[in-house]
Design an enzyme around this catalytic site. Structure first.
Site, mmCIF file in Angstrom:
data_model
loop_
_atom_site.group_PDB
_atom_site.id
_atom_site.type_symbol
_atom_site.label_atom_id
_atom_site.label_comp_id
_atom_site.label_asym_id
_atom_site.label_seq_id
_atom_site.Cartn_x
_atom_site.Cartn_y
_atom_site.Cartn_z
ATOM 1 C CB CYS A 21 -0.960 0.113 1.064
ATOM 2 S SG CYS A 21 -1.685 -1.520 1.324
ATOM 3 C CG HIS A 68 -2.458 4.263 4.797
ATOM 4 N ND1 HIS A 68 -2.161 4.297 3.371
ATOM 5 C CD2 HIS A 68 -2.539 3.217 5.102
ATOM 6 C CE1 HIS A 68 -2.000 3.096 2.978
ATOM 7 N NE2 HIS A 68 -2.259 2.293 3.950
ATOM 8 C CD GLU A 85 -2.916 7.832 8.674
ATOM 9 O OE1 GLU A 85 -3.715 6.929 8.696
ATOM 10 O OE2 GLU A 85 -2.368 8.557 8.104
ATOM 11 C CE LYS A 135 -5.614 4.203 1.425
ATOM 12 N NZ LYS A 135 -4.811 5.210 1.808
ATOM 13 C CG HIS A 141 -6.312 0.954 0.286
ATOM 14 N ND1 HIS A 141 -5.299 1.115 -0.350
ATOM 15 C CD2 HIS A 141 -5.811 0.555 1.395
ATOM 16 C CE1 HIS A 141 -3.940 0.975 0.164
ATOM 17 N NE2 HIS A 141 -4.513 0.790 1.268
ATOM 18 C CG PHE A 190 -0.661 -5.550 4.965
ATOM 19 C CD1 PHE A 190 -1.091 -4.733 5.984
ATOM 20 C CD2 PHE A 190 -1.503 -6.508 4.105
ATOM 21 C CE1 PHE A 190 -2.352 -4.903 6.410
ATOM 22 C CE2 PHE A 190 -2.838 -6.697 4.566
ATOM 23 C CZ PHE A 190 -3.271 -5.856 5.730
#
Lengths: 402, 85
Positions: A162, A294, A305, A326, A331, A390
């Protein structure tokens, strides 16, 4: 060090087939997420996504190109055309020899893998098209951009799940800043919205069945999107000399690794990436007016976050604005940072901050101004764009109004 | 093997323990099973019994499937088998 500016931007995603359409949708808080449409979708537990609609390869690309372009390459070329034509840059002579393409993608030609596995395993065929490999490879999109625009310098593809696009853009920024290239084409693309692509994500049980609601207490997971975002990063004097329109300046980047867990995010890793980008840009936290988060809409990411933002910015965390787009485009995995950089450009250039839509309920663990549901007009000098992947790989970019 | 023993075997394997060390009142935390281990255990249960377990890692407490301890997982699996078979 040289100054680096963005002189062209292009995109295709669930919100629109151009930068103007996408920014208009973000301003209006429109949602591009809907019911997925592709073969075997009825066998999926997750049936929503930010799918690109009305984009047919037929008619857009010729027969020969179609055999070589996976959907992620098609998205890339489409967005690259918008970015490069807006920029007006032409790659000839020394500029061509030194400029290149650095793109991000997590999966590359996922639907090409999917179609061909289906053909040999399900349909029992014993032969595949000769161009399956050059079509599905992760660097296919970068290569086709280099061929189309005569870019003969360093070109490659970065794959960090990502954070792929942000890592790619961070590298492209550095290459121009160091004088290695007068300009770089950068950004990323992803196209995983096919049966195998969504089935794999479904297995992890972090996907929402109904909506992406970042920072909302009732959020229940992420929603996938697809598309591309492509930019022309150009050395400032080079851009000025040819009278190019400047969208914004890229002023800093930082990358960090959590070195902790393969899927769970880390507050420290995220914080180090954000504070690293501030340091690289030579600015204090107080000068940041907007963060494109994010903000995946998972329980774990959003609270981690927000805690990282609070750590990095201290009391200023309550003054700055942060949103996750998003909620609108989904995403885009390896392409997400590229589409999200558009929201940062809109923030510093136009003073319009894209909202976090689908926001329903305050979460004490995400107690920041997340621009709920409606865009805001605020003059912003500097913005950050976060990506935390990830594998614990993080990349953050800092941009400035010019 | 009955349902209870099969579920315990799956959980024990995930926890790298002997089935005899897994008791009905053990919680997954007691057994050292983290969120990834939980998702893997649920997958193994679905494969073993050919059922769908409604579980979203973002809201474990709101899922219909109660994972508070081994006993609740076993009764959840029994109920799903009864519903889905």
């Amino acid at each position: 060090m040289k100054r680096v500016v963005i002189t062209g931007a292009g995109t295709i995603n669930a919100l629109g087939h151009s930068v103007d359409d996408t920014l208009e949708a973000m301003r209006e808080g429109r949602c591009g997420i809907g019911k997925l449409e592709f073969r075997d979708v009825e066998r999926l537990a997750i049936q929503i996504g930010g799918q690109v609609r009305g984009f047919e390869a037929e008619g857009r690309f010729n027969r020969q190109q179609m055999t070589l372009y996976d959907r992620f390459t098609q998205f890339t070329l489409f967005a690259a055309q918008e970015a490069i034509s807006q920029s007006g840059i032409e790659f000839v002579g020394d500029d061509a020899a030194r400029s290149g393409v650095v793109l991000g993608t997590a999966g590359g030609g996922v639907s090409t893998w999917d179609d061909n596995y289906r053909s040999v395993y399900e349909d029992g065929k014993n032969r595949v098209h000769p161009f399956v490999v050059p079509k599905l490879m992760n660097n296919a999109a970068a290569s086709h951009v280099s061929m189309e625009y005569n870019l003969k310098g360093p070109s490659f593809t970065v794959s960090t799940a990502c954070a792929s696009s942000n890592h790619a853009m961070a590298l492209a920024f550095d290459m121009v800043r160091r004088g290695m290239a007068p300009a770089m084409i950068t950004g990323g693309a992803e196209s995983m919205l096919c049966f195998g692509g969504v089935k794999a994500w479904e297995g992890l049980r972090v996907m929402s069945k109904d909506a992406c609601r970042p920072f909302s207490a009732n959020r229940n997971g992420m929603v996938q999107g697809e598309g591309a975002g492509i930019f022309v990063f150009e050395e400032y004097e080079h851009a000025r000399a040819r009278g190019a329109e400047i969208l914004c300046e890229v002023v800093g980047q930082a990358m960090s690794s959590d070195a902790a867990d393969i899927v769970m995010p880390s507050k420290q890793g995220a914080a180090r990436a954000m504070s690293g980008a501030l340091k690289d840009a030579g600015i204090s936290g107080d000068s940041i007016g907007y963060i494109n988060a994010h903000g995946t809409g998972t329980a774990a990411n959003d609270k981690t976050e927000c805690a990282a933002v609070a750590d990095v910015f201290g009391p200023h965390a309550d003054c700055l604005k942060i949103s996750s787009t998003k909620s609108m485009h989904g995403h885009l995995i390896g392409g997400t940072g590229a589409v999200e950089l558009l929201a940062c450009i809109m923030a510093v250039r136009d003073g319009v901050l894209a909202p976090t839509i689908g926001y329903e309920e305050a979460d004490p663990e995400c107690a920041l101004d997340v621009i709920p549901n409606e865009a805001q007009e605020v003059k912003v000098d500097y913005a950050l764009s976060n990506a935390f992947a990830f594998g614990g790989l993080n990349a953050v970019l800092a941009v400035r109004r010019v | 093997m009955n349902i209870k023993d099969r579920v315990i075997r799956i959980i024990a394997e995930q926890a790298v323990l002997e089935p005899s060390d897994v008791t009905p009142d053990s919680t997954l935390e007691d057994l050292g099973i983290d969120s990834l281990g939980l998702v893997e255990s649920i997958f193994a249960i679905e494969e073993e019994f050919d059922i769908n377990v409604p579980f979203n890692a973002n809201e474990p407490s709101q899922s219909d499937f109660d994972i508070s301890n081994v006993a609740s997982i076993i009764s959840g699996v029994e109920a799903l088998i009864a519903q889905q078979k």
